[in-house]
Enzyme design. Structure first.
Site, PDB file in Angstrom:
ATOM      1  CE  LYS A   1      -4.451  -1.587   1.515  1.00 56.54           C
ATOM      2  NZ  LYS A   1      -5.660  -1.331   2.295  1.00 56.54           N
TER       3      LYS A   1
ATOM      4  CE  LYS B   1      -6.486  -7.529  -0.867  1.00 55.93           C
ATOM      5  NZ  LYS B   1      -7.184  -7.383   0.359  1.00 55.93           N
TER       6      LYS B   1
ATOM      7  CE  LYS C   1     -13.935  -3.470   1.426  1.00 55.12           C
ATOM      8  NZ  LYS C   1     -12.789  -3.275   2.314  1.00 55.12           N
TER       9      LYS C   1
END
Ligand code: ATP
Ligand code: LTN
Length: 332
Positions: A113, A196, A199
């Protein structure tokens, strides 16, 4: 005998995806009869990446309504917002002080991230995210934490922090175990099957939202990236097909062998359509229930208020013990 405790949650960082559902929430529903379950909406975790306040509030309601639409029953499970129980932040600080920088630097989610945050600067919240997650779990003395495979490392550090605290100050925390499903623990992006399904993906074709309309679901699955082979089976370089097989297997309760037999001699087009239809049909009752709940804000409010009351009661018991062990003076 008292039931064992379960805690889990997801972030209101976007609308729930098929990955969240198959990897996490679907399993929570099965566990609520056997365990004392707490399921939170991790709104404080969502702040680790930039959020628009108006959207965040809306998504918080959406996640709560989706929890219930998926089958979490507020009469059986405690449903609450993380920010309504201030003990999460309090315990998180205490644990931060016994956590090493090196331990947090090794977290793969942080590494992934923080790459996306290069231009804006990497927030400290993103770095200490696993400590807040450890606090969430340890506050309720959870025995089991049902999550997708991507959270395994965060569960490991939670165990390390709990064991360290118990060793330094005396036994306070139960050491939790992860509970990761055999199939569905890692649903992959439909556009890049090596990543993966997420959202917060900027390309909505990469994920199926749990409230997507049937036509949208079928279209997204039709466009799913696969390979240039034609066989429906697992194998080297067939991540895309294997991902669709996992999804189909959970939605239809068929084994991989049964799926291979069903589609022997058929092409990817037929298979993708069948997966799309199975997903659209499986999610239909959830979408309908969700729309109904979103029109009943009073009921949602009643659920989260009651949830926070119970969660606070449990959390303050643990926090009181922790503060005593640390050497803080008792509040009168
Ligand atoms: P974000 O992309 O914003 O980080 P996310 O989609 O990864 O969010 P979280 O709210 O962080 O979702 O995770 C909620 C739960 O869903 C966790 O238990 C996580 O392991 C699980 N989960 C998330 N993505 C997947 C996936 N692709 N397959 C299976 N489980 C998943
Ligand atoms: N980090 C989690 C969401 C989460 C969580 C938790 C999961 C926050 N606190 C406690 C289980 C237990 C994630 O799934 N990304």
């Amino acid at each position: 005998m008292d039931k064992k405790m379960i805690l889990s949650g997801l972030q209101p960082s976007g609308i729930m995806t098929l990955g969240n559902y198959l990897g996490a929430v679907k399993n929570w529903v099965k566990l609520q009869n056997e365990y004392d379950c707490l399921f939170m909406i991790a709104d404080m975790h969502a702040l680790t990446v930039p959020q628009e306040p108006v959207n965040l509030r809306k998504r918080c309601y959406e996640v709560l309504a989706l929890y219930m639409a998926c089958g979490l029953d507020p009469e059986k499970s405690t449903l609450f917002f993380q920010s309504h129980v201030p003990q999460h932040a309090e315990l998180s600080w205490a644990l931060t002080c016994t956590t090493y920088m090196g331990e947090l630097s090794r977290m793969t989610q942080f590494k992934d991230k923080s790459k996306n945050a290069k231009d804006t600067g990497v927030g400290v919240g993103l770095f200490v995210y696993p400590v807040l997650m450890a606090a969430d779990i340890l506050l309720y003395q959870a025995n089991l934490v049902p999550v997708g495979a991507d959270q395994k490392q965060h569960l490991e550090i939670t165990r390390v922090l709990a064991e360290r605290f118990n060793r330094l100050y005396g036994d306070v925390f139960t050491i939790p175990e992860p509970y990761i499903p055999e199939v569905g623990a890692r649903i992959m992006s439909l556009q890049d099957p090596t990543k993966k399904m997420s959202k917060s993906d900027s390309n909505p074709n990469g994920y199926v939202s749990i409230v997507d309309e049937p036509e949208v679901i079928i279209r997204k699955l039709k466009r799913a990236v696969t390979d240039s082979d034609t066989r429906i089976c697992r194998g080297e370089g067939k991540d895309g097909i294997e991902n669709l097989m996992s999804i189909y297997s959970i939605m239809t309760d068929k084994t991989f062998e049964e799926i291979e037999r069903e589609f022997e001699g058929k092409g990817y087009g037929d298979f993708k359509l069948a997966v799309g239809e199975a997903v659209a049909e499986g999610l239909r009752p959830i979408r309908e229930k969700y729309n109904e709940l979103m029109n009943n804000k009073d009921y949602l409010k009643e659920v989260y208020t009651k949830g926070a009351q119970r969660a606070s009661r449990l959390a303050s018991k643990t926090l009181r013990k922790v503060y005593r062990k640390l050497g803080f003076v008792d509040r009168t």
